[in-house]
Write a protein that holds these residues in place. Structure first.
Motif, PDB file in Angstrom:
ATOM      1  N   GLU A  66       1.335  -0.958   0.458  1.00 21.36           N
ATOM      2  CA  GLU A  66      -0.230   0.401   0.305  1.00 21.36           C
ATOM      3  C   GLU A  66       0.567   1.081  -0.141  1.00 21.36           C
ATOM      4  OE1 GLU A  66      -2.723  -0.750   3.595  1.00 21.36           O
ATOM      5  OE2 GLU A  66      -3.398  -2.294   2.812  1.00 21.36           O
ATOM      6  N   GLY A  67       0.675   2.004  -0.331  1.00 19.89           N
ATOM      7  CA  GLY A  67       0.649   3.872  -0.839  1.00 19.89           C
ATOM      8  C   GLY A  67       1.986   3.934  -1.875  1.00 19.89           C
ATOM      9  N   GLY A  68       2.531   3.443  -2.924  1.00 19.38           N
ATOM     10  CA  GLY A  68       3.088   3.328  -3.553  1.00 19.38           C
ATOM     11  C   GLY A  68       2.445   3.922  -5.243  1.00 19.38           C
ATOM     12  N   HIS A  69       3.511   3.795  -6.209  1.00 20.20           N
ATOM     13  CA  HIS A  69       2.868   4.107  -7.531  1.00 20.20           C
ATOM     14  C   HIS A  69       2.975   3.483  -8.717  1.00 20.20           C
ATOM     15  CE1 HIS A  69       4.452   8.205  -6.254  1.00 20.20           C
ATOM     16  NE2 HIS A  69       5.208   7.305  -5.228  1.00 20.20           N
ATOM     17  N   SER A  70       2.613   2.435  -8.570  1.00 19.38           N
ATOM     18  CA  SER A  70       2.521   1.249  -9.684  1.00 19.38           C
ATOM     19  C   SER A  70       1.103   0.583  -9.210  1.00 19.38           C
ATOM     20  CB  SER A  70       3.126  -0.146  -8.684  1.00 19.38           C
ATOM     21  OG  SER A  70       4.585   0.465  -8.479  1.00 19.38           O
ATOM     22  N   ARG A  71       0.635   0.666 -10.571  1.00 21.35           N
ATOM     23  CA  ARG A  71      -0.705   0.384 -11.240  1.00 21.35           C
ATOM     24  C   ARG A  71      -0.437  -0.861 -11.332  1.00 21.35           C
ATOM     25  NH1 ARG A  71      -2.212   4.570 -15.833  1.00 21.35           N
ATOM     26  NH2 ARG A  71      -1.475   6.128 -15.309  1.00 21.35           N
ATOM     27  N   THR A 120      12.155  -6.699 -11.298  1.00 23.89           N
ATOM     28  CA  THR A 120      11.996  -7.700 -12.301  1.00 23.89           C
ATOM     29  C   THR A 120      10.932  -8.783 -12.909  1.00 23.89           C
ATOM     30  OG1 THR A 120      12.706  -9.410 -10.774  1.00 23.89           O
ATOM     31  CG2 THR A 120      14.639  -8.524 -11.639  1.00 23.89           C
ATOM     32  N   VAL A 121       9.953  -7.897 -12.252  1.00 28.05           N
ATOM     33  CA  VAL A 121       8.426  -8.345 -12.292  1.00 28.05           C
ATOM     34  C   VAL A 121       7.619  -7.815 -13.154  1.00 28.05           C
ATOM     35  CG1 VAL A 121       8.305  -8.839  -9.959  1.00 28.05           C
ATOM     36  CG2 VAL A 121       7.663  -6.753 -10.712  1.00 28.05           C
ATOM     37  N   GLY A 122       8.224  -6.837 -13.879  1.00 31.68           N
ATOM     38  CA  GLY A 122       7.361  -6.703 -15.141  1.00 31.68           C
ATOM     39  C   GLY A 122       7.238  -4.924 -14.733  1.00 31.68           C
ATOM     40  N   ASP A 123       7.142  -3.993 -14.245  1.00 31.46           N
ATOM     41  CA  ASP A 123       6.744  -3.408 -13.535  1.00 31.46           C
ATOM     42  C   ASP A 123       7.400  -1.893 -14.267  1.00 31.46           C
ATOM     43  OD1 ASP A 123       5.020  -0.900 -11.937  1.00 31.46           O
ATOM     44  OD2 ASP A 123       6.497  -1.353  -9.985  1.00 31.46           O
ATOM     45  N   ASP A 124       6.355  -0.890 -14.456  1.00 28.59           N
ATOM     46  CA  ASP A 124       6.755  -0.191 -15.080  1.00 28.59           C
ATOM     47  C   ASP A 124       8.134   1.005 -14.705  1.00 28.59           C
ATOM     48  OD1 ASP A 124       7.187   2.974 -16.154  1.00 28.59           O
ATOM     49  OD2 ASP A 124       6.114   3.726 -14.806  1.00 28.59           O
ATOM     50  N   PRO A 125       8.566   0.907 -15.161  1.00 28.66           N
ATOM     51  CA  PRO A 125      10.287   1.394 -14.473  1.00 28.66           C
ATOM     52  C   PRO A 125      10.330   2.936 -13.773  1.00 28.66           C
ATOM     53  CG  PRO A 125      10.893   0.672 -16.316  1.00 28.66           C
ATOM     54  CD  PRO A 125       9.441   0.312 -16.325  1.00 28.66           C
ATOM     55  N   ALA A 126       9.309   3.609 -14.695  1.00 33.44           N
ATOM     56  CA  ALA A 126       9.486   4.712 -13.349  1.00 33.44           C
ATOM     57  C   ALA A 126       8.601   4.792 -12.108  1.00 33.44           C
ATOM     58  CB  ALA A 126       8.423   5.562 -14.275  1.00 33.44           C
ATOM     59  N   ALA A 127       7.636   3.773 -12.431  1.00 32.86           N
ATOM     60  CA  ALA A 127       6.806   3.668 -10.839  1.00 32.86           C
ATOM     61  C   ALA A 127       7.701   3.148  -9.472  1.00 32.86           C
ATOM     62  CB  ALA A 127       5.493   2.816 -11.324  1.00 32.86           C
ATOM     63  N   LEU A 128       9.056   1.720 -10.460  1.00 33.76           N
ATOM     64  CA  LEU A 128       9.682   1.249  -9.337  1.00 33.76           C
ATOM     65  C   LEU A 128      10.420   1.911  -8.912  1.00 33.76           C
ATOM     66  CD1 LEU A 128      10.896  -1.132  -8.123  1.00 33.76           C
ATOM     67  CD2 LEU A 128      12.120  -1.349 -10.862  1.00 33.76           C
ATOM     68  N   ALA A 129      11.171   2.999  -9.784  1.00 34.13           N
ATOM     69  CA  ALA A 129      11.665   4.217  -8.760  1.00 34.13           C
ATOM     70  C   ALA A 129      11.229   4.928  -7.797  1.00 34.13           C
ATOM     71  CB  ALA A 129      12.864   4.954  -9.862  1.00 34.13           C
ATOM     72  N   ALA A 130      10.308   5.426  -8.315  1.00 30.62           N
ATOM     73  CA  ALA A 130       9.140   6.524  -7.386  1.00 30.62           C
ATOM     74  C   ALA A 130       9.001   5.364  -6.173  1.00 30.62           C
ATOM     75  CB  ALA A 130       7.681   7.358  -7.711  1.00 30.62           C
ATOM     76  N   ASN A 131       8.998   3.976  -5.673  1.00 34.21           N
ATOM     77  CA  ASN A 131       8.366   3.373  -4.915  1.00 34.21           C
ATOM     78  C   ASN A 131       9.805   3.227  -3.811  1.00 34.21           C
ATOM     79  OD1 ASN A 131       5.998   3.192  -5.416  1.00 34.21           O
ATOM     80  ND2 ASN A 131       6.588   1.036  -6.610  1.00 34.21           N
ATOM     81  N   GLN A 132      11.470   3.307  -4.831  1.00 37.40           N
ATOM     82  CA  GLN A 132      12.227   2.704  -3.793  1.00 37.40           C
ATOM     83  C   GLN A 132      12.860   3.939  -3.199  1.00 37.40           C
ATOM     84  OE1 GLN A 132      14.754   1.315  -7.326  1.00 37.40           O
ATOM     85  NE2 GLN A 132      14.086  -1.057  -6.833  1.00 37.40           N
ATOM     86  N   ARG A 133      13.023   4.951  -3.851  1.00 33.88           N
ATOM     87  CA  ARG A 133      12.865   6.187  -3.102  1.00 33.88           C
ATOM     88  C   ARG A 133      12.300   7.033  -2.424  1.00 33.88           C
ATOM     89  NH1 ARG A 133      12.511   9.107  -8.061  1.00 33.88           N
ATOM     90  NH2 ARG A 133       9.953  10.062  -7.900  1.00 33.88           N
ATOM     91  N   LYS A 134      10.648   6.455  -2.079  1.00 34.38           N
ATOM     92  CA  LYS A 134       9.659   6.787  -1.061  1.00 34.38           C
ATOM     93  C   LYS A 134      10.745   5.804  -0.027  1.00 34.38           C
ATOM     94  CE  LYS A 134       5.063   6.808   0.195  1.00 34.38           C
ATOM     95  NZ  LYS A 134       3.409   6.310   0.290  1.00 34.38           N
TER      96      LYS A 134
END
Length: 234
Positions: free
Chosen positions: A6-11, A22-36
């Motif tokens: 919960e609380g992230g940016h991935s769709r 490595t699961v196929g998520d949007d790289p931009a959303a992943l980067a935003a989640n890792q940064r958060k």
């Protein structure tokens, strides 16, 4: 600390706080989640150390941040303060280990295969080689697929039980199952670790957690993260 979905940016189907690369998520959303995640625990995103997890037994000692995940390892160990180590899971058992006196910490990805072949044993060994003492190590077994939800063939159950005693169980429907977390608890206790905490949540049963067994291969990963505070902050 252990994240939820919960609380992230991935769709969907990675909604929403996926941390697996490595699961196929949007790289931009992943980067935003890792940064958060990094900022939420007080670090820059480049400080977090990730693993290229392969369901093996290798434990790797790291001495600083890395630009890419540490190759082909399922346990990270460090003596460096303020260096957060992360393990990614979606049914496997994340294990966080720390010796508060020496400051040696470890993050372990312990799925059925890795637990069977001794990844946790190797993590403890690497910690001791780095200055930890087994009687001081504290452990947390994080959320994972529980034995009531983890059905396996009887032959697989018997094989894992031979290598990881205490893991064999019955599922909710009475079939052969595995409780990898219970087997790891026994392994820690047998090694001399006496301070063992358990997050009892089942990833399959808890909708706030990612689960490969429940949702299939297109799902996210939660993170279990550990770091040692500098001595003046302890």
């Amino acid at each position: 600390m252990i994240t939820t979905r919960e609380g992230g940016h991935s769709r969907p189907p990675f909604d929403s706080f996926n941390l697996g690369g490595t699961v196929g998520d949007d790289p931009a959303a992943l980067a935003a989640n890792q940064r958060k995640l990094a900022e939420g625990i007080g670090f820059g995103p480049d400080r977090l150390v990730w693993m290229e997890q392969i369901h093996g037994r290798t434990a790797t000692l790291v001495d600083g941040p890395t630009t890419t995940p540490v190759e082909a390892t399922d346990a990270l160990v460090t003596t460096v303060p303020s260096l957060p180590l992360a393990a990614l899971v979606a049914d496997c058992v994340p294990v966080l280990l720390g010796d508060p006196d020496s400051g040696v910490v470890s993050a372990v990805h312990a799925g059925r295969v890795g637990a069977r072949i001794g990844v946790l044993v190797n993590a403890l060994k690497t910690m001791q080689e780095a200055g930890a003492r087994i009687e001081r190590i504290e452990a947390l077994l994080g959320p994972a697929a529980c034995g009531e939800c983890y059905e396996v063939p009887p032959e697989m159950q018997a094989d894992v039980e031979r290598h990881l005693p205490g893991s064999a169980c019955k599922t909710r429907s009475g079939t052969s199952g595995l409780d990898v977390r219970a087997g790891l608890w026994e392994q820690l206790a047998a090694a001399g670790v006496s301070r063992i905490g358990v997050d009892p949540r089942c990833t399959v049963e808890s909708p706030e957690l990612f689960s490969h067994r429940r949702d299939g291969p297109r799902t996210g990963r939660l993170a279990a993260v550990i770091w040692a505070e500098p001595e003046e902050q302890q």
